[in-house]
Design an enzyme around this catalytic site. Structure first.
Site, PDB file in Angstrom:
ATOM      1  N   ASP A  96       0.816  -1.213   0.000  1.00  0.00           N
ATOM      2  CA  ASP A  96       0.000   0.000   0.000  1.00  0.00           C
ATOM      3  C   ASP A  96       0.855   1.270   0.000  1.00  0.00           C
ATOM      4  O   ASP A  96       0.370   2.353   0.346  1.00  0.00           O
ATOM      5  CB  ASP A  96      -0.917   0.019   1.235  1.00  0.00           C
ATOM      6  CG  ASP A  96      -2.328  -0.457   0.899  1.00  0.00           C
ATOM      7  OD1 ASP A  96      -2.538  -0.892  -0.243  1.00  0.00           O
ATOM      8  OD2 ASP A  96      -3.205  -0.398   1.772  1.00  0.00           O
TER       9      ASP A  96
ATOM     10  N   ASP B  31      -8.047  -6.587  13.510  1.00  0.00           N
ATOM     11  CA  ASP B  31      -7.719  -7.912  14.032  1.00  0.00           C
ATOM     12  C   ASP B  31      -8.636  -8.301  15.190  1.00  0.00           C
ATOM     13  O   ASP B  31      -9.146  -9.419  15.250  1.00  0.00           O
ATOM     14  CB  ASP B  31      -6.249  -7.965  14.464  1.00  0.00           C
ATOM     15  CG  ASP B  31      -5.829  -6.736  15.258  1.00  0.00           C
ATOM     16  OD1 ASP B  31      -6.709  -5.920  15.607  1.00  0.00           O
ATOM     17  OD2 ASP B  31      -4.627  -6.587  15.540  1.00  0.00           O
TER      18      ASP B  31
END
Length: 678
Positions: free
Chosen positions: A259, A412
């Site tokens: 990214d 997460d």
């Protein structure tokens, strides 16, 4: 010459008479004389040895004093440079809401000014000979304007302020005791696990994954993902470690999910991927131009690829993680025969844990997190928060839970909670480690902690109703709501900051309300001792650890408020700065790998990219600074002012705690704890 006694005397004339003269009673035997002479020599020798030992100890003491003085001068010089530069957290890249930061700092500054005024008033009263806890009627008998004003302040303090402050203090003490009990129960659970030797064991049947004669059909298809963003310091070692995993190359695929918005960094990462492709590794490079959803969006985009349906498991490694070659062989077999297991998580180890004081203190925290919190929750509850990396997911569990979502900065934890609500079980392997880095600068650590403590509050607001409506049992709901979210993510930062940074200093100026010594000293010391047990080599740092944890409560409290009330900073993702450190074994492997790749060949534009990258590194070094953190400095002066006030009341333990805690805030506020940039 022998003495006259003991000599033989011969007579004259033809006869021979031998007379042996007896020694007198007062004479000293020769043996004792010789021993005396030897004793004198021995005593002289011993005296010289003692002198040398004392001189050596004096030299060492002088060396230590010189070192301490040099360190003190270095710290003073660094503090002077920091103040002269004038760089504060206000001009740093945003990691928290500027509105909240300004208001919070304004409140602390006002509180500091008020405390200094109260200290001046109390000193003046003390010089007048008044006892600072004197009854109001006694003050009313004293004539004068100052006495009348001070008696009014004492009445307000006694009737209005002290009861409210004591109630708040008692409430925080109750929360403190509940959290301490939770910590103690976790430690007892860890002790039970160690005594009984409890740990997850994979079910084996027939030829296992460790059998070298097993065919590729015994090795499930595994997808390995490495999400990264502008992490030019670590991409080489992480890609190299993942490509060296001991698993049939036909049965695993590596996705490098880049990214980066720096063209030079992206080109170098792509070049590294192409090198490993020429080595025969099945590895792909993916780059997103638009970074929607940050890491969650990156993982979600990668899971949408058509070839993902051919894989059973997905492993995630952040850019600074370096798994051991046998990582997959020690984690994937735990899924065999356990169809309800959705996640297998490995623990972290750190290549730079001894780099500076900041990394040592982080190591204590994270060792307790993995050794105690994750292991105990995994063994007894089959649930814990996914750490975002060094974990193996069953792809079916990810899909069943709704996949990756970009709604929080803790994607997460989000996927772990949703998988738990769907009935999936988690396993934690404490004996499988994956090396990574700790933030070495306070600025990087502060931003990381802000994200880690604002995200859970966001998630709690979003999934509270889902937890209530879910089909899991009552105790699992209780564990999720009260223990996992409220106690460990909200109550802990709230009482740490409120009790030790606000209420304790206020009780110095309002002595009618008080905190007992066991709250200020004994219980925190006991909890710190429990925290440090999983890292016994860090025991000398127990006092700095206790003080630093209280210092970090400011950042954690600020982050918790941001996430709870959905302030702007709660949605900001800041990539933790990496330094690119490796262990000695990793460096050797990297050199061997590079020598092989140089024999194969490289792209012609690598030199130009390397030059451009070196320019970027120089620019980044120029932009890297140590800063002054205003909130920490304001709290430092507040605590030191309260310590001075406590001397008037002769409160020993409170004085020392406030003094050392104030110095700790001062060190952190001047950014003297982590990486120092000259």
């Amino acid at each position: 010459m022998a003495p006259w006694w003991g000599r033989e005397v011969r007579g004259g004339g033809g006869t021979s008479v031998v007379v042996k003269m007896e020694s007198p009673d007062w004479a000293v035997p020769e043996s004792e004389v010789a021993a005396g002479e030897g004793g004198k020599a021995g005593r002289g020798k011993n005296a010289r040895q003692i002198t040398w030992v004392l001189l050596l100890k004096a030299h060492r003491a002088a060396g230590k004093l010189t070192g301490a003085a040099s360190a003190a001068l270095s710290v003073a010089a660094a503090a002077r440079r920091r103040v002269a530069a004038g760089r504060t957290d206000s001009d740093a890249p945003l990691g928290e809401s500027p509105v909240l930061r300004t208001r919070f700092y304004g409140c602390l500054r006002a509180f500091l000014v008020l405390s200094m005024l109260l200290l001046a008033v109390d000193i003046a009263a003390h010089l007048q000979g008044w006892h600072l806890a004197v009854d109001v009627p006694d003050l009313l008998a004293v004539e004068g304007l100052f006495a009348a004003a001070y008696s009014s302040w004492a009445r307000v303090r006694l009737e209005y302020l002290a009861p409210a402050l004591q109630f708040l203090a008692n409430a925080c003490v109750v929360l403190f005791m509940i959290q301490s009990a939770d910590r103690l129960i976790l430690c007892l659970g860890c002790l039970w696990i160690r005594l009984k030797g409890i740990k997850p064991v994979p079910k084996t049947g027939g030829k296992g994954s460790d059998d070298v004669e097993a065919g590729t059909e015994e090795f499930p298809m595994v997808l390995v993902q490495i999400p990264m963003c502008n992490e030019k310091e670590v991409y080489q070692q992480s890609i190299g470690a993942v490509c060296s995993l001991d698993w049939p190359r036909s049965n695993f695929l590596v996705q490098v999910l880049d990214d980066s918005d720096a063209a030079a960094t992206s080109a170098l990462i792509k070049e590294e991927v192409e090198k490993w492709q020429r080595e025969g590794v099945r590895i792909l490079y993916r780059h997103r131009v638009i970074r929607d959803g940050y890491k969650a969006g990156n993982l979600k985009s990668a899971m949408n690829c058509s070839y993902v349906k051919d894989y059973e498991f997905v492993v995630i490694f952040d850019a600074d993680f370096q798994p051991q070659p046998d990582f997959l062989k020690r984690t994937v077999p735990h899924f065999k025969g356990n169809d309800d297991v959705g996640l297998v998580q490995a623990r972290w180890s750190f290549v730079n844990k001894d780099e500076n004081l900041l990394t040592r203190l982080q190591n204590i925290n994270l060792c307790f997190h993995f050794e105690v919190e994750q292991q105990v929750n995994g063994i007894f509850l089959n649930f814990f928060g996914f750490n975002g990396t060094a974990g193996v997911w069953r792809i079916k569990a990810l899909e069943d839970s709704g996949g990756w979502m970009e709604r929080t900065t803790v994607e997460d934890m989000d996927i772990a909670v949703r998988a738990h609500l769907k009935g999936w079980k988690f396993l934690f392997l404490n004996d499988v480690e994956c090396q990574c880095e700790l933030p070495e600068s306070y600025e990087a650590y502060r931003k990381q902690q802000h994200r880690w403590h604002s995200g859970p509050m966001q998630l709690f607001r979003l999934c509270f109703v889902d937890i209530i409506k879910s089909k899991i049992g009552f105790w699992k709901k209780f564990n999720l709501i009260f223990l996992f979210f409220l106690l460990r993510k909200l109550i802990l930062p709230f009482y740490s900051f409120t009790l030790f940074c606000i209420i304790l200093p206020m009780t110095m100026f309002i002595p009618e309300a008080e905190l007992p010594a066991w709250v200020v000293c004994y219980i925190p010391a006991t909890m710190s001792l429990l925290n440090i047990l999983p890292a016994p080599k860090s025991f000398p740092f127990i006092v700095p650890y206790l003080l630093f944890e209280n210092t970090m409560s400011v950042t954690k409290f600020n982050a918790m408020i941001s996430g709870l009330f959905q302030l702007g900073s709660a949605y900001e993702w800041v990539v933790t700065k990496k330094s690119g450190r490796s262990s000695e074994g990793d460096l050797v492997a990297l050199v061997e790998k590079q020598s092989k790749q140089q024999r194969v060949g490289s792209a012609p534009n690598l030199d130009s990219l390397a030059k451009e990258e070196s320019h970027l590194k120089k620019d980044s070094k120029k932009k890297k600074h140590n800063r002054i953190y205003r909130k920490e400095l304001a709290l430092s002066f507040l605590l030191l002012t309260a310590a001075a006030r406590s001397l008037l009341s002769v409160q020993g333990i409170h004085f020392y705690f406030l003094l050392f805690q104030g110095v700790s805030f001062l060190v952190v506020g001047l950014d003297l704890i982590g990486e120092q940039v000259e």
